[in-house]
Design an enzyme around this catalytic site. Sequence first.
Site, PDB file in Angstrom:
ATOM      1  N   HIS A  21      47.427  46.700  38.338  1.00  0.00           N
ATOM      2  CA  HIS A  21      47.960  45.345  38.525  1.00  0.00           C
ATOM      3  C   HIS A  21      48.423  44.785  37.188  1.00  0.00           C
ATOM      4  CE1 HIS A  21      43.575  45.265  37.998  1.00  0.00           C
ATOM      5  NE2 HIS A  21      43.751  44.153  37.296  1.00  0.00           N
ATOM      6  N   HIS A  37      48.903  41.429  35.142  1.00  0.00           N
ATOM      7  CA  HIS A  37      48.540  40.007  35.055  1.00  0.00           C
ATOM      8  C   HIS A  37      49.719  39.245  34.462  1.00  0.00           C
ATOM      9  CE1 HIS A  37      43.998  40.372  35.307  1.00  0.00           C
ATOM     10  NE2 HIS A  37      44.274  41.602  34.915  1.00  0.00           N
TER      11      HIS A  37
HETATM   12  P1  5GP Z   1      41.186  43.577  35.566  1.00  0.00           P
HETATM   13  O1  5GP Z   1      40.047  43.262  34.647  1.00  0.00           O
HETATM   14  O2  5GP Z   1      40.890  44.743  36.481  1.00  0.00           O
HETATM   15  O3  5GP Z   1      42.481  43.720  34.843  1.00  0.00           O
HETATM   16  O4  5GP Z   1      41.362  42.285  36.463  1.00  0.00           O
HETATM   17  C1  5GP Z   1      41.060  42.207  37.815  1.00  0.00           C
HETATM   18  C2  5GP Z   1      41.446  40.805  38.250  1.00  0.00           C
HETATM   19  O5  5GP Z   1      41.399  40.772  39.656  1.00  0.00           O
HETATM   20  C3  5GP Z   1      40.497  39.721  37.733  1.00  0.00           C
HETATM   21  O6  5GP Z   1      41.261  38.770  36.995  1.00  0.00           O
HETATM   22  C4  5GP Z   1      39.867  39.142  38.990  1.00  0.00           C
HETATM   23  O7  5GP Z   1      39.655  37.757  38.920  1.00  0.00           O
HETATM   24  C5  5GP Z   1      40.870  39.518  40.067  1.00  0.00           C
HETATM   25  N1  5GP Z   1      40.286  39.736  41.388  1.00  0.00           N
HETATM   26  C6  5GP Z   1      39.189  40.487  41.676  1.00  0.00           C
HETATM   27  N2  5GP Z   1      38.972  40.491  43.017  1.00  0.00           N
HETATM   28  C7  5GP Z   1      39.951  39.723  43.561  1.00  0.00           C
HETATM   29  C8  5GP Z   1      40.229  39.338  44.917  1.00  0.00           C
HETATM   30  O8  5GP Z   1      39.552  39.695  45.879  1.00  0.00           O
HETATM   31  N3  5GP Z   1      41.316  38.544  45.100  1.00  0.00           N
HETATM   32  C9  5GP Z   1      42.097  38.122  44.070  1.00  0.00           C
HETATM   33  N4  5GP Z   1      43.133  37.337  44.379  1.00  0.00           N
HETATM   34  N5  5GP Z   1      41.846  38.466  42.783  1.00  0.00           N
HETATM   35  C10 5GP Z   1      40.789  39.243  42.538  1.00  0.00           C
END
Ligand code: 5GP
Length: 149
Positions: free
Chosen positions: A100, A102
């Site tokens: 993903h 951001h």
């Molecule tokens: P990472 O640290 O993997 O780059 O970020 C994962 C992101 O996904 C985090 O910012 C977290 O808040 C978001 N996230 C985790 N679970 C969910 C979810 O069920 N729905 C949404 N909309 N965001 C999520």
Amino acid sequence: MSGCIFCRIVAGDAPATKIHEDDTLLAFLDIRPITRGHTLIIPKGHATDLDELSPALGARLFGFGHRLSKAMRRSDLGIHGANLLINDGKAAFQTVHHVHLHVVPRTNGDMFTLAKGFLLRRPHDQEATAAALRSGLDRLAAEEKETNA
Ligand code: 5GP
Ligand code: ZN
């Protein structure tokens, strides 16, 4: 992929506040935003990290991040810029293992709000925020139409 929260969102089995959807991508608000409008853009097909993502999809992912960043500036949220970031792999603190991008909106002089956002990660009015971002995308499309007319 079963058990992947982002695949469940794509399938409609888990809720999300959506900003944009097309044949290959889905964009929705982060459930724990750092700043208001913090959006995640994902490929609809499961890819754990950049190692599993095709270059073509990677280009589409960033292409929409670019577009959303422009749309954010055209929204009514007072956004002046954005941080675009991929945490690629556990070593890079990736916590959801479906790749993903951001897109974290920034405003001039927002260091205090940003620091607070990092600590609290509280959602704002998600529906109103998503509506504002979608209208930013509409404004961008209208602008482009005018330029090309
Ligand atoms: P990472 O640290 O993997 O780059 O970020 C994962 C992101 O996904 C985090 O910012 C977290 O808040 C978001 N996230 C985790 N679970 C969910 C979810 O069920 N729905 C949404 N909309 N965001 C999520
Ligand atoms: Zn997945």
